[in-house]
Design an enzyme around this catalytic site. Structure first.
Site, PDB file in Angstrom:
ATOM      1  CE1 TYR A  63      -6.817   3.051  -1.022  1.00 29.66           C
ATOM      2  CE2 TYR A  63      -4.463   3.265  -0.631  1.00 29.66           C
ATOM      3  CZ  TYR A  63      -5.528   2.552  -1.122  1.00 29.66           C
ATOM      4  OH  TYR A  63      -5.325   1.331  -1.682  1.00 29.66           O
TER       5      TYR A  63
ATOM      6  CG  ASP B 150      -8.014   4.190  -5.019  1.00 30.66           C
ATOM      7  OD1 ASP B 150      -9.260   4.150  -5.136  1.00 30.66           O
ATOM      8  OD2 ASP B 150      -7.252   3.554  -5.768  1.00 30.66           O
TER       9      ASP B 150
ATOM     10  CD  GLU C  73      -2.996  -0.724  -0.137  1.00 30.26           C
ATOM     11  OE1 GLU C  73      -2.962   0.395  -0.692  1.00 30.26           O
ATOM     12  OE2 GLU C  73      -3.725  -1.649  -0.539  1.00 30.26           O
TER      13      GLU C  73
END
Length: 345
Positions: free
Chosen positions: A122, A140, A39
């Site tokens: 996010y 996102d 991520e």
DNA sequence: AACACGTGGTA
DNA sequence: TTACCAAGTGT
């Protein structure tokens, strides 16, 4: 007429995802360390660029404890070429906090994750959903686009973000939160694309207001971007008889903070003539252009770099490195390009 | 809200 | 060549 559309069915998207999801390396196993790593790397970065870095990091630091035990400098060097280097510092700082202060386990809540360096709204939601099955919908760029189209939100993106994030939460399924998070992003990446969305293949086509109105490809509305200043600089490639090249470290704030570069003039709009530029050079002689000037575009500035090569005048202290060592150094693409184009590879 | 902050791929 | 853009964060 506006009420004639069905609501988007989460189960329908999940069924689509089960068939169309890509085999990404961090989907092999549900491991918070790997999901967190992927991520952070994927922030504002294409997955194609992320994958080789992800594999390299995992091979070098298989566990959170391994990464926490690494030096910040080697993490930065391993991140070289991926961009947004502050992420590498945050990544390392985060690894140390989790390893040393949190007993080696990531927080499982959005709020707990959000408090860690490098994890914003996010990423915290994505990790909470994907690694820990928390019932949240990470928002996102893909999700913003999908939701803007689904609800035909024509307001400019900058002003609509909060509204879109709220609407995204209403799409949440009753279970499979991690899969749903990825399904929504996958839909945006593969079908509901920025240009030329493939609406006929979209599982939510019948629920999409933008499609009904024929405006899907114009959403979301984005504001014009600021022009990048075009800057000029001259870099100095001082090469010792043993092949080592003089590098210097950039300041620890701002662009390419803490990364290595060739000694250079300041970056300015006005082109440099060689005499003025050489006032900024380290002590050297026999200066000559070593490659054609080239342009390098950053996120907010563009730089045209001329590289002049010379031989050191006397014994110079500093960071000298040979071509074979460059893989272990924090060299951003600008520096790597300057070296490569000057034959230093 | 707006800006700083990298890089490489695509049209 | 220009312009856009990508699983955003921090200020």
């Amino acid at each position: 007429m506006a009420g004639a559309l069905p609501s988007p069915d989460p189960k329908r998207l999940l069924a689509w995802y089960d068939v169309h999801k890509r085999a990404l390396p961090w989907r092999v196993r549900r491991d918070p360390y790997r999901i967190w790593l992927s991520e952070v790397m994927a922030q504002q970065t294409t997955l194609a660029a992320v994958i080789p870095y992800y594999q390299a990091f995992l091979a070098r630091w298989p566990s959170l404890a391994d990464l926490a035990a690494a030096d910040a400098e080697e993490v930065l060097a391993a991140w070289s070429g991926l961009g947004y280097y502050r992420r590498a510092r945050h990544l390392h700082a985060c690894a140390r906090i989790v390893a040393q202060d949190l007993g080696g386990r990531f927080p499982e809540s959005v709020e707990g994750l959000r408090a860690l360096p490098g994890l914003g709204a996010y990423s915290a939601a994505a990790i909470a959903a994907i690694a820990f099955e928390r019932p949240t919908v990470p928002v996102d760029g893909n999700v913003l686009r999908v939701v803007a189209r689904l609800f035909a939100v024509t307001k400019p993106l900058a002003q609509a973000k909060a509204d879109l994030a709220e609407r995204a939460q209403t799409l949440r399924p009753r279970r499979r939160f991690g899969d749903f998070a990825q399904a929504l992003m996958e839909l945006g990446a593969l079908v509901c694309t920025p240009r030329a969305p493939d609406c006929p293949r979209c599982p939510w086509a019948k629920a999409c207001r933008a499609r009904a109105q024929g405006i899907a490809d114009s959403l979301p509305q984005k504001s014009a971007k600021k022009a990048k200043p075009m800057l000029q600089a001259v870099a100095f490639l001082l090469r010792r008889a043993d092949g080592a090249v003089l590098l210097r470290r950039r300041p620890d704030t701002g662009l390419l903070a803490g990364m290595l570069e060739l000694p250079s003039t300041p970056w300015r709009e006005k082109p440099w003539n060689l005499d003025d530029a050489l006032e900024h050079a380290p002590p050297g002689r026999d200066w000559q252009e070593s490659a054609p000037p080239f342009r390098h575009v950053f996120s907010h500035v563009s730089v045209t770099l001329r590289v002049v090569a010379g031989r050191p005048a006397g014994r110079l202290a500093g960071l000298w490195a040979k071509p074979g060592q460059w893989g272990g150094l924090a060299l951003p693409s600008l520096t790597a390009k300057a070296l490569a184009r000057s034959g230093q590879s």
